[in-house]
Write a protein that holds these residues in place. Structure first.
Motif, mmCIF file in Angstrom:
data_model
loop_
_atom_site.group_PDB
_atom_site.id
_atom_site.type_symbol
_atom_site.label_atom_id
_atom_site.label_comp_id
_atom_site.label_asym_id
_atom_site.label_seq_id
_atom_site.Cartn_x
_atom_site.Cartn_y
_atom_site.Cartn_z
ATOM 1 N N TRP A 87 -4.250 -12.490 -8.668
ATOM 2 C CA TRP A 87 -4.426 -11.453 -9.688
ATOM 3 C C TRP A 87 -3.415 -10.317 -9.480
ATOM 4 C CZ3 TRP A 87 -9.231 -13.164 -7.463
ATOM 5 C CH2 TRP A 87 -10.079 -13.856 -8.344
ATOM 6 N N GLY A 88 -3.099 -10.015 -8.226
ATOM 7 C CA GLY A 88 -2.221 -8.890 -7.940
ATOM 8 C C GLY A 88 -2.743 -7.617 -8.572
ATOM 9 N N GLN A 89 -1.807 -6.760 -8.980
ATOM 10 C CA GLN A 89 -2.154 -5.546 -9.712
ATOM 11 C C GLN A 89 -1.359 -5.507 -11.020
ATOM 12 O OE1 GLN A 89 -0.763 -4.950 -6.279
ATOM 13 N NE2 GLN A 89 -2.795 -5.677 -5.693
ATOM 14 N N GLN A 90 -1.907 -4.805 -11.993
ATOM 15 C CA GLN A 90 -1.173 -4.557 -13.227
ATOM 16 C C GLN A 90 -0.457 -3.215 -13.091
ATOM 17 O OE1 GLN A 90 -0.869 -6.557 -16.300
ATOM 18 N NE2 GLN A 90 -1.292 -7.903 -14.560
ATOM 19 N N VAL A 91 0.844 -3.225 -13.351
ATOM 20 C CA VAL A 91 1.669 -2.029 -13.203
ATOM 21 C C VAL A 91 2.035 -1.506 -14.586
ATOM 22 C CG1 VAL A 91 3.857 -1.129 -12.348
ATOM 23 C CG2 VAL A 91 2.576 -2.802 -10.990
ATOM 24 N N PHE A 92 1.702 -0.244 -14.841
ATOM 25 C CA PHE A 92 1.988 0.414 -16.107
ATOM 26 C C PHE A 92 3.090 1.453 -15.848
ATOM 27 C CE2 PHE A 92 -2.629 -0.464 -15.794
ATOM 28 C CZ PHE A 92 -2.683 -1.540 -16.667
ATOM 29 N N LEU A 93 4.316 1.116 -16.243
ATOM 30 C CA LEU A 93 5.467 1.936 -15.899
ATOM 31 C C LEU A 93 5.647 3.098 -16.867
ATOM 32 C CD1 LEU A 93 8.012 -0.901 -15.043
ATOM 33 C CD2 LEU A 93 6.704 0.507 -13.435
ATOM 34 N N LEU A 94 6.267 4.163 -16.352
ATOM 35 C CA LEU A 94 6.592 5.342 -17.151
ATOM 36 C C LEU A 94 8.108 5.448 -17.290
ATOM 37 C CD1 LEU A 94 4.182 7.942 -15.471
ATOM 38 C CD2 LEU A 94 3.757 6.579 -17.532
ATOM 39 N N HIS A 95 8.571 5.703 -18.494
ATOM 40 C CA HIS A 95 10.005 5.849 -18.763
ATOM 41 C C HIS A 95 10.234 7.169 -19.516
ATOM 42 C CE1 HIS A 95 10.679 1.623 -17.640
ATOM 43 N NE2 HIS A 95 9.602 1.349 -18.337
ATOM 44 N N PRO A 96 10.969 8.121 -18.921
ATOM 45 C CA PRO A 96 11.531 8.103 -17.558
ATOM 46 C C PRO A 96 10.486 8.554 -16.541
ATOM 47 C CG PRO A 96 12.193 10.099 -18.670
ATOM 48 C CD PRO A 96 11.402 9.316 -19.675
ATOM 49 N N SER A 137 8.632 12.392 -4.411
ATOM 50 C CA SER A 137 8.711 11.018 -4.886
ATOM 51 C C SER A 137 8.890 11.015 -6.398
ATOM 52 C CB SER A 137 7.441 10.249 -4.492
ATOM 53 O OG SER A 137 7.503 8.910 -4.911
ATOM 54 N N ARG A 138 9.041 9.821 -6.956
ATOM 55 C CA ARG A 138 9.029 9.661 -8.404
ATOM 56 C C ARG A 138 7.698 9.047 -8.818
ATOM 57 N NH1 ARG A 138 13.842 6.424 -10.883
ATOM 58 N NH2 ARG A 138 13.130 4.888 -9.363
ATOM 59 N N LEU A 139 7.148 9.560 -9.891
ATOM 60 C CA LEU A 139 5.959 8.953 -10.471
ATOM 61 C C LEU A 139 6.440 7.854 -11.414
ATOM 62 C CD1 LEU A 139 2.920 8.781 -11.083
ATOM 63 C CD2 LEU A 139 3.265 10.576 -12.800
ATOM 64 N N CYS A 140 6.480 6.623 -10.907
ATOM 65 C CA CYS A 140 7.042 5.511 -11.675
ATOM 66 C C CYS A 140 6.018 4.874 -12.608
ATOM 67 C CB CYS A 140 7.610 4.459 -10.734
ATOM 68 S SG CYS A 140 9.027 5.079 -9.784
ATOM 69 N N GLY A 141 4.747 5.206 -12.411
ATOM 70 C CA GLY A 141 3.718 4.659 -13.279
ATOM 71 C C GLY A 141 2.375 4.650 -12.589
ATOM 72 N N PHE A 142 1.499 3.795 -13.084
ATOM 73 C CA PHE A 142 0.158 3.655 -12.527
ATOM 74 C C PHE A 142 -0.105 2.175 -12.277
ATOM 75 C CE2 PHE A 142 0.177 7.606 -14.816
ATOM 76 C CZ PHE A 142 -0.598 8.454 -14.047
ATOM 77 N N ALA A 143 -0.911 1.899 -11.268
ATOM 78 C CA ALA A 143 -1.336 0.533 -10.990
ATOM 79 C C ALA A 143 -2.828 0.419 -11.240
ATOM 80 C CB ALA A 143 -1.014 0.143 -9.549
ATOM 81 N N GLY A 144 -3.236 -0.730 -11.747
ATOM 82 C CA GLY A 144 -4.648 -0.998 -11.964
ATOM 83 C C GLY A 144 -5.062 -2.273 -11.250
ATOM 84 N N TRP A 145 -6.226 -2.274 -10.629
ATOM 85 C CA TRP A 145 -6.749 -3.463 -9.958
ATOM 86 C C TRP A 145 -8.266 -3.426 -10.011
ATOM 87 C CZ3 TRP A 145 -4.471 0.631 -7.417
ATOM 88 C CH2 TRP A 145 -5.244 1.315 -6.464
ATOM 89 N N PRO A 181 0.803 -1.233 0.000
ATOM 90 C CA PRO A 181 0.000 0.000 0.000
ATOM 91 C C PRO A 181 0.830 1.274 0.000
ATOM 92 C CG PRO A 181 -0.966 -1.591 1.501
ATOM 93 C CD PRO A 181 0.348 -2.178 1.044
ATOM 94 N N ASN A 182 2.034 1.249 0.598
ATOM 95 C CA ASN A 182 2.822 2.495 0.644
ATOM 96 C C ASN A 182 3.439 2.843 -0.709
ATOM 97 O OD1 ASN A 182 5.146 0.910 0.364
ATOM 98 N ND2 ASN A 182 5.730 1.084 2.530
ATOM 99 N N GLN A 183 3.262 1.979 -1.696
ATOM 100 C CA GLN A 183 3.716 2.314 -3.042
ATOM 101 C C GLN A 183 2.696 3.158 -3.808
ATOM 102 O OE1 GLN A 183 5.040 -2.086 -3.703
ATOM 103 N NE2 GLN A 183 6.256 -0.890 -5.149
ATOM 104 N N ILE A 184 1.499 3.274 -3.261
ATOM 105 C CA ILE A 184 0.489 4.166 -3.845
ATOM 106 C C ILE A 184 0.812 5.586 -3.404
ATOM 107 C CG2 ILE A 184 -1.957 4.732 -3.968
ATOM 108 C CD1 ILE A 184 -1.267 2.065 -5.226
ATOM 109 N N ILE A 185 1.003 6.496 -4.351
ATOM 110 C CA ILE A 185 1.440 7.854 -3.999
ATOM 111 C C ILE A 185 0.415 8.921 -4.366
ATOM 112 C CG2 ILE A 185 3.878 7.245 -4.158
ATOM 113 C CD1 ILE A 185 3.902 8.708 -6.894
ATOM 114 N N GLY A 186 -0.798 8.499 -4.711
ATOM 115 C CA GLY A 186 -1.829 9.477 -5.053
ATOM 116 C C GLY A 186 -3.213 8.917 -4.790
ATOM 117 N N THR A 187 -4.214 9.741 -4.995
ATOM 118 C CA THR A 187 -5.582 9.316 -4.756
ATOM 119 C C THR A 187 -5.983 8.221 -5.747
ATOM 120 O OG1 THR A 187 -6.325 11.196 -6.105
ATOM 121 C CG2 THR A 187 -6.341 11.471 -3.721
ATOM 122 N N THR A 188 -6.740 7.244 -5.261
ATOM 123 C CA THR A 188 -7.217 6.144 -6.092
ATOM 124 C C THR A 188 -8.547 6.530 -6.741
ATOM 125 O OG1 THR A 188 -8.364 5.103 -4.238
ATOM 126 C CG2 THR A 188 -6.073 4.472 -4.614
#
Length: 366
Positions: free
Chosen positions: A306-315, A267-275, A228-235
Motif C-alpha cells: 500500500w505504501g503511502q499516498q503522496v500529495f505534492l505541492l507546486h511550488p 526544509s521545503r514543504l513538498c506536500g502531504f503524505a496519507g496512510w 520516516p525522515n521525510q516526515i517533517i511535521g506532526t502526524t
C-alpha cells in the motif's frame, strides 16, 4: 430508453472490467501475498485470537486466493464461506482442496451483494483496504455483508481503521515538475513537426493537452514507501472507522480540519503524505485476547504494497521548525468512477506569528 435494471447491469459490467478483473490474476494476488506486514498481521490476528474462530461460522469477503478462509478453518472454524467475485475463486477452490479443507471452506464465486448464504455468521474477515484506505470503495461490500449476514454479537476482522496525514519533504516534487515541463516541450516539438511534415496545424489542442499533462504529473497523487525522515511535521489522525458501526454514508466523503507543526529545520514543504492502519480488537462484548495492528506508516524496514499516498505541492514553500500549518482536507469519490478519489486540500501557514495567504490544491487518487 433502457430500464433502471438494464442500466445497473451495464454499470456492474463496467465496474467489473475496470476493477474486479485485476484481482483475477495470480500475479496481483502474489504481490499481496508477498507483503509480509499484511500477511503477518492477519495471521497473528487469527491465530492469536482462536476463540473468535473455534467452532464458529466465518464469512471471507473478497476472498481472493482464499488464504484468510484457509487460516480461519485452520484456527478451528466449523464453516467458512469464501466469497470471491472473480475467476480467482477457481484457484481458491483448488487451494482449499489441496489443503484438505474442502469440508469446512466453501468457495462461492459472485459478489457479496448478490450471494445468498444459508445462515448468519459469527465473524466477517476481509482485506478490503485500498490505497489511503478508501480507494477502491471495497469497504462498501464489507458493510453490505455485515448488515446482511453478521450475527448481533459477531465480530469484524479488522474491527477498526484510521487514516493519517503529515507534511513531508521529497525530491518527487522536482521530478514531477521536470517531467511535466519536458512533456509540454515535447508537445511543442510535435506541433512543429506535424505542421512542417504533414501540413496540419494541431496547436488548437495545446490547451487540453497541457491540462491533461498537468493533471497527470502535478495533480495526481503518487504511491511511495517513504522513509520516516521525510516526515517533517506532526502526524494527525483525520478519520477513524468502527467497522462494526460504520455506514456507507460515513465513508463516502472524508472531511478534516487539522493543525500540524513543522519539526524539521529549514526544509521545503513538498506536500502531504496519507496512510492508514487497521486494528483487530474484536468488539466491546467480544474482545480480542491479543489486539493486532496492521500499519502502513512510513518505515525504514517494514514497507507494504500500500505504501503511502503522496500529495505534492507546486511550488513547495520553505518552512522552519515551529511553523504551524492549518490544513483543510476533503476527499470524495470521483463522479466518473466511484472507486477513485478526488481531493481538495488547502492550507494556511503561520510563520513567526504571521498568517500567510491560503493555498488551495486539487488532487486525484487514481
Amino acid at each position: 430508453m433502457g430500464s433502471t435494471s438494464e442500466a445497473a447491469a451495464v454499470d456492474k459490467r463496467v465496474d467489473f472490467a475496470n476493477y474486479f478483473c485485476t484481482y483475477g490474476f495470480l500475479y496481483h494476488q502474489k504481490e499481496m501475498l508477498c507483503d509480509r506486514v499484511r500477511m503477518d498481521a492477519y495471521f497473528n490476528a487469527v491465530f492469536q485470537n482462536k476463540h473468535h474462530f473455534v467452532d464458529k461460522t466465518v464469512l471471507d469477503v473478497g476472498a481472493g486466493s482464499g488464504i484468510l478462509a484457509i487460516w480461519s478453518a485452520q484456527a478451528g472454524a466449523k464453516k467458512v464461506y469464501a466469497v470471491e467475485a472473480t475467476k480467482m475463486a477457481e484457484h481458491a477452490r483448488q487451494l482449499v482442496e489441496a489443503n484438505n479443507l474442502h469440508n469446512v471452506v466453501e468457495v462461492i464465486e459472485g459478489s457479496v451483494e448478490d450471494v445468498d448464504l444459508p445462515e448468519k455468521v459469527d465473524v466477517i474477515i476481509s482485506e478490503w483496504m485500498g490505497y489511503f484506505l478508501l480507494r477502491e470503495s471495497m469497504f462498501d461490500s464489507v458493510i453490505c455483508a455485515r448488515d446482511r449476514w453478521l450475527k448481533p454479537n459477531g465480530v469484524m476482522y479488522p474491527s477498526h481503521a484510521r487514516m493519517w496525514m503529515a507534511p513531508i519533504r521529497s525530491g518527487l516534487v522536482d521530478q514531477q515538475m521536470k517531467d511535466y515541463e519536458e512533456s509540454v516541450d515535447d508537445w511543442d516539438c510535435f506541433i512543429n513537426e506535424t505542421k512542417c511534415y504533414y501540413g496540419v496545424d494541431m496547436s488548437v489542442l495545446t490547451k487540453p493537452y497541457t491540462e491533461e499533462q498537468r493533471k497527470y504529473y502535478l495533480e495526481t497523487s503518487i504511491w511511495r514507501n517513504l522513509h520516516p525522515n521525510q516526515i517533517i511535521g506532526t502526524t494527525v489522525v483525520i478519520k477513524e472507522i468502527d467497522c462494526l458501526k460504520a455506514t456507507v454514508n460515513d465513508i463516502r466523503t472524508v472531511h478534516a480540519s487539522f493543525s500540524s507543526s513543522i519539526t524539521a529545520e529549514n526544509s521545503r514543504l513538498c506536500g502531504f503524505a496519507g496512510w492508514f492502519d487497521v486494528h483487530f480488537r474484536g468488539s466491546n462484548t467480544n474482545p480480542a485476547q491479543q489486539e493486532i495492528e496492521l500499519t502502513t506508516t512510513p518505515s525504514e524496514d517494514y514497507g507494504t504494497h500500500w505504501g503511502q499516498q503522496v500529495f505534492l505541492l507546486h511550488p513547495p514553500p520553505r518552512v522552519q521548525q515551529g511553523d504551524d500549518l492549518i490544513v483543510n482536507f476533503s476527499m470524495c469519490r470521483s463522479k466518473e468512477n466511484h472507486r477513485l478519489m478526488e481531493i481538495d486540500l488547502s492550507y494556511e501557514m503561520k510563520q513567526s506569528g504571521k498568517l500567510l495567504p491560503p493555498v488551495k490544491n486539487k488532487i486525484f487518487i487514481e
